[in-house]
Design a protein around this motif. Structure first.
Motif, PDB file in Angstrom:
ATOM      1  N   ILE A  59      44.600 -24.407  41.322  1.00  0.00           N
ATOM      2  CA  ILE A  59      43.317 -25.959  42.182  1.00  0.00           C
ATOM      3  C   ILE A  59      43.817 -26.571  43.418  1.00  0.00           C
ATOM      4  O   ILE A  59      45.042 -26.317  43.668  1.00  0.00           O
ATOM      5  CB  ILE A  59      43.445 -26.282  40.566  1.00  0.00           C
ATOM      6  N   ALA A  60      43.457 -27.501  43.587  1.00  0.00           N
ATOM      7  CA  ALA A  60      43.728 -28.028  44.925  1.00  0.00           C
ATOM      8  C   ALA A  60      45.180 -28.692  45.235  1.00  0.00           C
ATOM      9  O   ALA A  60      45.750 -28.602  43.054  1.00  0.00           O
ATOM     10  CB  ALA A  60      42.755 -29.041  44.981  1.00  0.00           C
ATOM     11  N   PRO A  61      45.950 -28.592  45.304  1.00  0.00           N
ATOM     12  CA  PRO A  61      46.983 -28.539  45.270  1.00  0.00           C
ATOM     13  C   PRO A  61      48.084 -30.157  45.298  1.00  0.00           C
ATOM     14  O   PRO A  61      46.270 -30.995  46.359  1.00  0.00           O
ATOM     15  CB  PRO A  61      48.263 -28.435  46.786  1.00  0.00           C
ATOM     16  N   ASP A  62      48.776 -30.931  44.479  1.00  0.00           N
ATOM     17  CA  ASP A  62      48.908 -32.108  44.129  1.00  0.00           C
ATOM     18  C   ASP A  62      50.072 -31.960  44.034  1.00  0.00           C
ATOM     19  O   ASP A  62      50.210 -31.775  43.417  1.00  0.00           O
ATOM     20  CB  ASP A  62      48.147 -32.763  43.568  1.00  0.00           C
ATOM     21  N   PRO A  63      50.751 -33.515  45.055  1.00  0.00           N
ATOM     22  CA  PRO A  63      52.648 -33.674  44.007  1.00  0.00           C
ATOM     23  C   PRO A  63      51.916 -33.890  42.659  1.00  0.00           C
ATOM     24  O   PRO A  63      53.726 -33.410  41.958  1.00  0.00           O
ATOM     25  CB  PRO A  63      53.061 -34.617  45.276  1.00  0.00           C
ATOM     26  N   ALA A  64      51.932 -34.515  41.659  1.00  0.00           N
ATOM     27  CA  ALA A  64      52.451 -34.789  41.008  1.00  0.00           C
ATOM     28  C   ALA A  64      52.033 -33.367  39.840  1.00  0.00           C
ATOM     29  O   ALA A  64      52.554 -33.307  38.597  1.00  0.00           O
ATOM     30  CB  ALA A  64      51.508 -35.530  40.197  1.00  0.00           C
ATOM     31  N   LEU A  65      50.765 -32.694  40.167  1.00  0.00           N
ATOM     32  CA  LEU A  65      50.178 -31.701  39.666  1.00  0.00           C
ATOM     33  C   LEU A  65      51.779 -31.001  39.570  1.00  0.00           C
ATOM     34  O   LEU A  65      51.964 -30.372  38.688  1.00  0.00           O
ATOM     35  CB  LEU A  65      48.852 -30.938  39.976  1.00  0.00           C
ATOM     36  N   PHE A  66      52.041 -30.625  41.062  1.00  0.00           N
ATOM     37  CA  PHE A  66      53.053 -29.113  41.521  1.00  0.00           C
ATOM     38  C   PHE A  66      54.338 -30.134  39.907  1.00  0.00           C
ATOM     39  O   PHE A  66      54.672 -28.832  39.472  1.00  0.00           O
ATOM     40  CB  PHE A  66      54.013 -29.741  42.695  1.00  0.00           C
ATOM     41  N   GLU A  67      54.839 -30.711  40.150  1.00  0.00           N
ATOM     42  CA  GLU A  67      55.985 -31.885  39.424  1.00  0.00           C
ATOM     43  C   GLU A  67      55.483 -31.164  37.823  1.00  0.00           C
ATOM     44  O   GLU A  67      56.575 -30.653  37.228  1.00  0.00           O
ATOM     45  CB  GLU A  67      56.078 -32.983  40.143  1.00  0.00           C
ATOM     46  N   ARG A  68      54.291 -31.186  37.362  1.00  0.00           N
ATOM     47  CA  ARG A  68      53.807 -31.074  36.126  1.00  0.00           C
ATOM     48  C   ARG A  68      54.053 -29.975  36.345  1.00  0.00           C
ATOM     49  O   ARG A  68      53.951 -29.510  34.736  1.00  0.00           O
ATOM     50  CB  ARG A  68      52.814 -31.981  35.151  1.00  0.00           C
ATOM     51  N   VAL A  69      53.881 -28.382  36.859  1.00  0.00           N
ATOM     52  CA  VAL A  69      54.205 -27.668  36.137  1.00  0.00           C
ATOM     53  C   VAL A  69      55.199 -27.279  36.439  1.00  0.00           C
ATOM     54  O   VAL A  69      55.540 -26.567  35.428  1.00  0.00           O
ATOM     55  CB  VAL A  69      52.848 -26.574  37.431  1.00  0.00           C
TER      56      VAL A  69
END
Length: 243
Positions: A59-69
């Motif tokens: 899905i759309a990139p997001d800095p917080a999402l990258f960290e959670r993944v």
């Protein structure tokens, strides 16, 4: 106001089965003929036995999402699972240039180009195949790869089944469109149209899918099936299984 009531929290991995997470993302608009329609987004993350991650329909990139993944493991594989779900592959490849990217046939000429390391062509064997089975469902305008996470009993689909919930659709006209288009728990009519010219191959692919011992089903749009997965697949894909 968005067209759909979101499956919150967004951009956060939510446990779906053992070592399987779903991540609901922001609403987007997709081209549909001369106009565009709103769609919620969702990706699926699987942690393999190695501890590495297999990411379906980023899905759309997001800095917080990258960290959670990244907290779940090292991203190793990215998958563009059908002819429509590929837009953010380029962003994730920029973040994780060392991964192996996979895509269904035909995306070499996608509107937004991205690096394709392995094409999901029937008969090709993938590095993760001992843990995740897969079948290619060929269409004219849309081809989709469907996956089965063996250890977790989870089938992972994209648009082959859409399961929008009327109570989560804020706009009356969109609720009617979803109902008329059969996007409320089966294969939408526009998707069926792309598969019918290849109905024999589609029937064989669906036959393989229905043989999997599925317990749960997740798709890109709408409510996942958290129980009776095999029965839900038989019901939703009955039209295709007949050939």
């Amino acid at each position: 106001m968005s067209a759909f009531v979101p499956y919150e929290p967004l951009n956060a991995p939510k446990p779906f089965a053992d070592d399987v997470w779903i991540v609901d993302g922001p609403e987007i608009r997709m081209d549909y003929g001369p106009t565009s329609l709103p769609f919620p987004t969702r990706m699926t993350v699987v942690r393999l036995a190695s501890g590495e991650l297999w990411v379906h329909s980023p899905i759309a990139p997001d800095p917080a999402l990258f960290e959670r993944v990244e907290a779940l493991g090292r991203v190793r594989y990215l998958v563009a699972p059908n002819s429509l779900h590929y837009w953010y592959m380029a962003d994730w490849l920029e973040r994780y240039p060392e991964v192996t990217s996979h895509a269904v046939p035909g995306l070499e000429q996608a509107k937004r180009r991205f690096r394709i390391d392995r094409t999901l062509t029937a008969g090709e064997r993938m590095a993760w195949e001992d843990e995740i089975a897969w079948v290619l469902v060929p269409g004219t305008a849309v081809t989709e790869a469907v996956f089965f996470v063996r250890r977790a009993g989870v089938a992972v689909l994209t648009d082959l089944i859409e399961n929008f919930e009327p109570a989560r659709v804020r706009k009356t006209w969109l609720r009617w469109l979803i109902k008329l288009g059969r996007a409320d728990g089966t294969t939408p009519l526009d998707m069926r149209a792309t598969y019918l010219p290849r109905r024999k191959k589609v029937a064989r692919a669906v036959g393989e899918i229905l043989e999997w011992p599925v317990e749960k089903v997740v798709m890109a749009h709408g409510r996942p099936y958290e129980r009776d997965g095999a029965a839900e697949l038989r019901r939703a894909l009955r039209w295709a299984a007949r050939g």
